[in-house]
Design a protein around this motif. Structure first.
Motif, PDB file in Angstrom:
ATOM      1  N   GLN A 119       4.565  10.603 -13.994  1.00 33.19           N
ATOM      2  CA  GLN A 119       4.417  12.029 -13.687  1.00 33.19           C
ATOM      3  C   GLN A 119       5.793  12.573 -13.292  1.00 33.19           C
ATOM      4  O   GLN A 119       6.338  12.222 -12.242  1.00 33.19           O
ATOM      5  CB  GLN A 119       3.407  12.155 -12.540  1.00 33.19           C
ATOM      6  CG  GLN A 119       3.254  13.532 -11.945  1.00 33.19           C
ATOM      7  CD  GLN A 119       2.544  14.495 -12.878  1.00 33.19           C
ATOM      8  OE1 GLN A 119       1.586  14.139 -13.555  1.00 33.19           O
ATOM      9  NE2 GLN A 119       3.048  15.714 -12.940  1.00 33.19           N
ATOM     10  N   ARG A 178       6.080  20.114  -9.307  1.00 32.77           N
ATOM     11  CA  ARG A 178       5.097  19.032  -9.416  1.00 32.77           C
ATOM     12  C   ARG A 178       4.195  19.183 -10.625  1.00 32.77           C
ATOM     13  O   ARG A 178       3.277  18.382 -10.824  1.00 32.77           O
ATOM     14  CB  ARG A 178       4.235  18.987  -8.133  1.00 32.77           C
ATOM     15  CG  ARG A 178       5.029  18.657  -6.885  1.00 32.77           C
ATOM     16  CD  ARG A 178       5.482  17.210  -6.884  1.00 32.77           C
ATOM     17  NE  ARG A 178       6.207  16.872  -5.672  1.00 32.77           N
ATOM     18  CZ  ARG A 178       6.468  15.628  -5.304  1.00 32.77           C
ATOM     19  NH1 ARG A 178       6.069  14.611  -6.039  1.00 32.77           N
ATOM     20  NH2 ARG A 178       7.139  15.382  -4.224  1.00 32.77           N
ATOM     21  N   GLY A 196      11.498  14.908  -8.047  1.00 32.37           N
ATOM     22  CA  GLY A 196      12.180  13.677  -7.620  1.00 32.37           C
ATOM     23  C   GLY A 196      11.265  12.874  -6.723  1.00 32.37           C
ATOM     24  O   GLY A 196      10.326  13.409  -6.157  1.00 32.37           O
ATOM     25  N   PHE A 197      11.550  11.595  -6.614  1.00 31.76           N
ATOM     26  CA  PHE A 197      10.733  10.783  -5.703  1.00 31.76           C
ATOM     27  C   PHE A 197      11.330  10.829  -4.304  1.00 31.76           C
ATOM     28  O   PHE A 197      12.523  11.040  -4.119  1.00 31.76           O
ATOM     29  CB  PHE A 197      10.581   9.330  -6.186  1.00 31.76           C
ATOM     30  CG  PHE A 197      11.871   8.551  -6.361  1.00 31.76           C
ATOM     31  CD1 PHE A 197      12.587   8.076  -5.272  1.00 31.76           C
ATOM     32  CD2 PHE A 197      12.352   8.267  -7.627  1.00 31.76           C
ATOM     33  CE1 PHE A 197      13.753   7.334  -5.434  1.00 31.76           C
ATOM     34  CE2 PHE A 197      13.526   7.536  -7.805  1.00 31.76           C
ATOM     35  CZ  PHE A 197      14.226   7.068  -6.699  1.00 31.76           C
ATOM     36  N   LEU A 220       0.827  -1.206   0.000  1.00 25.11           N
ATOM     37  CA  LEU A 220       0.000   0.000   0.000  1.00 25.11           C
ATOM     38  C   LEU A 220       0.865   1.261   0.000  1.00 25.11           C
ATOM     39  O   LEU A 220       2.002   1.257   0.466  1.00 25.11           O
ATOM     40  CB  LEU A 220      -1.009   0.007   1.141  1.00 25.11           C
ATOM     41  CG  LEU A 220      -0.589  -0.204   2.579  1.00 25.11           C
ATOM     42  CD1 LEU A 220      -0.001   1.048   3.160  1.00 25.11           C
ATOM     43  CD2 LEU A 220      -1.820  -0.636   3.374  1.00 25.11           C
ATOM     44  N   GLU A 234       2.431  18.211  -4.270  1.00 31.08           N
ATOM     45  CA  GLU A 234       1.287  18.493  -5.153  1.00 31.08           C
ATOM     46  C   GLU A 234      -0.048  18.592  -4.403  1.00 31.08           C
ATOM     47  O   GLU A 234      -1.087  18.140  -4.895  1.00 31.08           O
ATOM     48  CB  GLU A 234       1.221  17.428  -6.269  1.00 31.08           C
ATOM     49  CG  GLU A 234       0.757  16.022  -5.861  1.00 31.08           C
ATOM     50  CD  GLU A 234       1.824  15.170  -5.199  1.00 31.08           C
ATOM     51  OE1 GLU A 234       2.793  15.706  -4.626  1.00 31.08           O
ATOM     52  OE2 GLU A 234       1.667  13.927  -5.218  1.00 31.08           O
ATOM     53  N   LEU A 284       8.786   0.792  -9.948  1.00 24.75           N
ATOM     54  CA  LEU A 284       8.011   2.042  -9.866  1.00 24.75           C
ATOM     55  C   LEU A 284       8.944   3.241  -9.867  1.00 24.75           C
ATOM     56  O   LEU A 284       8.743   4.212 -10.602  1.00 24.75           O
ATOM     57  CB  LEU A 284       7.151   2.044  -8.596  1.00 24.75           C
ATOM     58  CG  LEU A 284       5.974   1.069  -8.589  1.00 24.75           C
ATOM     59  CD1 LEU A 284       5.363   0.966  -7.192  1.00 24.75           C
ATOM     60  CD2 LEU A 284       4.912   1.509  -9.587  1.00 24.75           C
ATOM     61  N   LYS A 329       8.910  -7.563  -3.420  1.00 23.72           N
ATOM     62  CA  LYS A 329       8.648  -6.237  -2.851  1.00 23.72           C
ATOM     63  C   LYS A 329       9.734  -5.249  -3.295  1.00 23.72           C
ATOM     64  O   LYS A 329       9.435  -4.131  -3.727  1.00 23.72           O
ATOM     65  CB  LYS A 329       8.585  -6.336  -1.330  1.00 23.72           C
ATOM     66  CG  LYS A 329       8.533  -5.015  -0.598  1.00 23.72           C
ATOM     67  CD  LYS A 329       7.242  -4.260  -0.856  1.00 23.72           C
ATOM     68  CE  LYS A 329       7.362  -2.814  -0.476  1.00 23.72           C
ATOM     69  NZ  LYS A 329       6.679  -2.378   0.679  1.00 23.72           N
TER      70      LYS A 329
END
Ligand code: UDX
Length: 450
Positions: A243, A421, A247-248, A139, A395, A203, A196
């Motif tokens: 998107q 964003r 950066g993540f 999740l 965002e 991603l 995992k």
């Protein structure tokens, strides 16, 4: 949603403060939909307690859900996950159990951690049996309750022995209370543990891939949103996680990729390690590129300038600041001598400093200037008042509806907006008078639209 009444769940923690918060009306984390579920179930079949020994004795199934942070020292420092807390849980379970248990790894762990957990559990000499399962959590924060209610899949890994398969079936039956059977996958232990890490690496790789293209867009006049759309409409590629951003961040992506890199290295797979390491390197580049662009566009200096930062959480709908890209931008702007005013609807000053100390080694106690030059504001308007620039770094939906005319009137000129964003309406902002820079978007001053 409520947990099926026939299942009794007790969450235990060493921290009395955390447990007290879970038992109060003021939950220790912000997650949409969570307070309602807790309120609905607590005291009925959901409990929070610090009585760890009693609850271990009572349980049939125990989920190990402790943190496994990247090691900061010793072998594999900066890459390997520290599984110390998992081992401590296994030791505690072995020590106090009086009946056989199913022990489930919920924490994200390096592949083959179950082997260590199993060995520690089996060192008990009480004649009890322990079956170890891997059941990674997929999740995402901000959408956790929906993800929990209707996950794409639930993954359960277990030993391929009769006892292992039976334990996996027992856990699957719990999930089957609300999840269709065909979405409950069972695999061997090592596939489950590794899946995992691989899911998060894939991603994050998509985000780094599109972010690498955003730099090329800024150089060529292409528009990264148009590219995401065109590329994502290919069913084989898919729309999601394309998107482009500053950066993540978050507690998982970087940690899990570094963990994967370390695993590859451990098994002598240098090329595989280097491949995945590039996903993190690209993310570092994107964060740095953003702060450098801000300084560059503002005439190569932000010293003494007020800069407003809108959003500090690593994504919207969470107060979580772990590895948030905003922190790295703030760190760079602070180093350039800017005065930074941050507004985030869910992030408090204490969490902000805690993470900055942990990840960047910076704290107002060791650098008093941080306290005076990094200010937290109660709303977007006060953060922006008198500033030379606004950086949108999370965002949050509310940033789309702030009154930018009012903000523009209160700012120094030229008034810059850097949208990390890509959520704002640039035509409207330019009409107001802002100089706008966004990720992977053509700069109208540089490129003529043919
Ligand atoms: C992630 C995984 O999605 C989840 O399955 C796993 O259990 C935990 O790690 P989370 O960290 O909560 O979840 O957030 P996620 O939605 O994956 O976003 C991670 C980061 O990537 C955020 O900073 C987000 O802003 C960024 N991101 C995401 C982008 O920049 N672009 C995108 O297209 C998607």
């Amino acid at each position: 949603m409520s947990i099926k009444p026939q299942v009794r769940v007790c969450v235990v923690d060493l921290s009395q403060k955390q447990i007290d918060a879970w038992n109060s009306d003021n939950l220790p984390i912000y997650e949409p939909g969570l307070p309602e579920v807790v309120a609905d179930c607590v005291g009925k079949n959901l409990f929070f307690s610090t009585d760890i020994d009693a609850e271990i004795k009572r349980a049939d199934i125990i989920f190990i859900s402790v943190n496994t942070p990247t090691k900061t020292q010793g072998i594999g420092a900066g890459r390997a996950a520290n599984i110390k807390n998992c081992e401590l849980c296994a030791r505690k379970i072995a020590e106090v159990s009086t009946t056989s248990k199913i022990v489930v790894e919920k924490s994200t762990v390096p592949v083959r951690t179950a082997e260590a957990v199993r060995r520690v559990l089996h060192c008990n000499d009480k004649g009890l049996s322990f079956e170890v399962l891997s059941n990674p959590e997929f999740l995402a924060e901000g959408t956790a309750m929906d993800d929990l209610m209707s996950p794409d899949r639930v993954l359960i890994g277990g030993a391929q022995s009769e006892a292992g398969l039976k334990a996996a079936e027992t856990l699957a039956a719990v999930y089957a209370n609300w999840i269709p059977r065909e979405r409950i996958l069972t695999t061997n232990l090592w596939s489950s543990e590794l899946s995992k890490l691989v899911a998060n690496a894939f991603l994050a790789q998509r985000v780094s891939s599109i972010n690498s293209i955003s730099a090329l867009c800024e150089a060529t006049g292409a528009d990264v949103s148009e590219i995401s759309r065109a590329v994502g409409m290919d069913d084989r590629i898919g729309k999601r996680f394309l998107q482009s951003s500053v950066g993540f961040g978050g507690s998982c992506f970087q940690k899990d990729i570094l963990n994967l890199v370390y695993l590859c290295e451990t098994y002598g797979l240098a090329e595989c390690a280097e491949y995945w390491n590039q996903v993190v390197a690209m993310n570092d580049y994107q964060k740095k590129r953003f702060s450098e662009k801000m300084v560059g566009k503002m005439f190569n200096t932000v010293t003494g300038k007020k800069i407003a930062v809108l959003g500090y959480a690593f994504k919207k709908d969470t107060g979580d600041v772990r590895e948030t890209p905003a922190m790295f931008v703030v760190r760079d702007l602070f180093a350039e001598g800017a005065e930074i005013h941050i507004y985030d609807p869910q992030v408090g000053r204490e969490e902000m400093w805690h993470e900055m100390q942990y990840t960047c080694g910076m704290s107002p106690t060791t650098d008093a200037k941080l306290d005076t030059n990094v200010i937290t504001s109660p709303d977007a308007y006060s953060a922006c008042e008198g500033s030379h620039a606004i950086a949108v770094l999370t965002e949050w939906d509310e940033f789309k509806t702030v009154d930018f005319e009012k903000i523009y009137a209160s700012m120094a000129k030229p008034a810059f907006i850097f949208d990390g964003r890509n959520i704002l309406d640039y035509d409207k902002l330019r009409k107001i008078g802002f100089e706008v820079h966004a990720i992977g978007k053509p700069d109208p001053n540089t490129f003529d639209d043919l």
